[in-house]
Design a protein around this motif. Structure first.
Motif, PDB file in Angstrom:
ATOM      1  N   THR A  67       0.567   3.046   9.325  1.00 39.03           N
ATOM      2  CA  THR A  67       0.492   1.815   8.544  1.00 39.03           C
ATOM      3  C   THR A  67      -0.864   1.138   8.721  1.00 39.03           C
ATOM      4  O   THR A  67      -1.475   0.677   7.745  1.00 39.03           O
ATOM      5  N   PRO A 129       5.658   0.008   4.738  1.00 39.09           N
ATOM      6  CA  PRO A 129       6.284  -1.320   4.741  1.00 39.09           C
ATOM      7  C   PRO A 129       5.592  -2.268   3.768  1.00 39.09           C
ATOM      8  O   PRO A 129       4.525  -1.967   3.219  1.00 39.09           O
ATOM      9  N   ASP A 130       6.200  -3.423   3.589  1.00 35.14           N
ATOM     10  CA  ASP A 130       5.647  -4.427   2.666  1.00 35.14           C
ATOM     11  C   ASP A 130       4.272  -4.923   3.104  1.00 35.14           C
ATOM     12  O   ASP A 130       3.525  -5.462   2.280  1.00 35.14           O
ATOM     13  N   THR A 131       3.933  -4.756   4.373  1.00 37.62           N
ATOM     14  CA  THR A 131       2.628  -5.236   4.851  1.00 37.62           C
ATOM     15  C   THR A 131       1.470  -4.492   4.207  1.00 37.62           C
ATOM     16  O   THR A 131       0.326  -4.950   4.286  1.00 37.62           O
ATOM     17  N   THR A 132       1.736  -3.352   3.561  1.00 34.78           N
ATOM     18  CA  THR A 132       0.657  -2.611   2.903  1.00 34.78           C
ATOM     19  C   THR A 132       0.396  -3.105   1.477  1.00 34.78           C
ATOM     20  O   THR A 132      -0.626  -2.761   0.892  1.00 34.78           O
ATOM     21  N   VAL A 133       1.307  -3.899   0.931  1.00 38.60           N
ATOM     22  CA  VAL A 133       1.236  -4.239  -0.491  1.00 38.60           C
ATOM     23  C   VAL A 133      -0.009  -5.050  -0.828  1.00 38.60           C
ATOM     24  O   VAL A 133      -0.703  -4.773  -1.823  1.00 38.60           O
ATOM     25  N   ARG A 134      -0.323  -6.035  -0.015  1.00 34.87           N
ATOM     26  CA  ARG A 134      -1.459  -6.906  -0.330  1.00 34.87           C
ATOM     27  C   ARG A 134      -2.758  -6.114  -0.407  1.00 34.87           C
ATOM     28  O   ARG A 134      -3.546  -6.289  -1.335  1.00 34.87           O
ATOM     29  N   ASP A 175       5.856  -9.838 -13.493  1.00 32.65           N
ATOM     30  CA  ASP A 175       5.600  -9.450 -12.103  1.00 32.65           C
ATOM     31  C   ASP A 175       4.121  -9.455 -11.751  1.00 32.65           C
ATOM     32  O   ASP A 175       3.741  -9.809 -10.622  1.00 32.65           O
TER      33      ASP A 175
END
Length: 235
Positions: A67, A129-134, A175
């Motif tokens: 990650t 995980p969502d932490t990669t989205v930004r 979105d």
């Protein structure tokens, strides 16, 4: 808090940053040699002369290390795209768009193993995980910004969506960019996929013995993508 305590904490923080950087650096070597699926914390620790238990204090699992590497790669790619956009500021929208696309290609060719980590085959057993989205959104946000600026002027043209895509287009727009027409956002999602498809074909050797003038081919294709999202050449 005393100055001695602050200095000690500062030294510890710097030491942790150095060890973290060393771990990531060795992990990137493993990615280049064996691919992400074979990344091993034990192997990283061994190459760095660390015991595994010490490395686990920095990255509790292989997935945590993956990650961190993925976020670093997305951030590096995003920074390259943002820098290209800043340099092209003042040019027409199509030129801004192609400059960003060319920066994406240049970054991928310079870091093919990191590109493969974020846009290659999924790593078995790993779910980002969502932490990669930004970080992952940075390139897309630059391209959306170019279209948004053009849309506020007179540099965008687009066809209405067919009836069967209208609901999906409205959802995508809600979105991703509610201030832009659904038809434009739908076209941008397609262009985003085509951009990374073009880059991936070159990085992974799919253009071998097919396309020879690759920089010129790519620039032309990127300009066609710009037209596909509605950007118009001035004049």
């Amino acid at each position: 808090m005393s100055s001695d305590t602050s200095a000690t904490r500062g030294a510890r923080a710097r030491a942790r940053e150095e060890v973290t950087a060393a771990i990531k650096g060795e992990a990137r070597k493993q990615l280049a040699a064996d691919g992400a699926a074979k990344l091993s914390l034990r192997a990283v620790a061994r190459e760095l002369g660390m015991v595994s238990s010490a490395l686990y204090r920095y990255f509790p699992s292989r997935d945590d290390l993956l990650t961190a590497l993925i976020i670093d790669a997305y951030d590096s790619l995003g920074a390259a795209a943002e820098a290209a956009h800043a340099e092209a500021a003042g040019h027409e929208p199509v030129r801004q768009w192609t400059a960003v696309c060319e920066a994406v290609r240049a970054w991928a060719l310079a870091q093919p193993h990191e590109y493969a980590l974020i846009y290659g085959s999924p790593v078995p057993g790993y779910s980002a995980p969502d932490t990669t989205v930004r970080a992952a959104a940075r390139v897309g946000l630059v391209l959306i910004g170019i279209v948004r600026d053009a849309h506020q002027g007179r540099g965008v043209a687009f066809e209405p969506l067919p009836a069967e895509l209208r609901t999906e287009g409205e959802r995508l727009a809600a979105d991703l960019a509610p201030d832009l027409p659904p038809a434009t956002i739908t076209a941008m999602v397609a262009a985003w996929a085509q951009l990374f498809g073009l880059v991936g074909f070159e990085v992974f050797g799919q253009f071998n013995r097919i396309v020879e003038a690759r920089p010129e081919f790519f620039s032309h294709a990127a300009a066609q993508l710009a037209h596909g999202v509605g950007l118009l050449r001035q004049g």
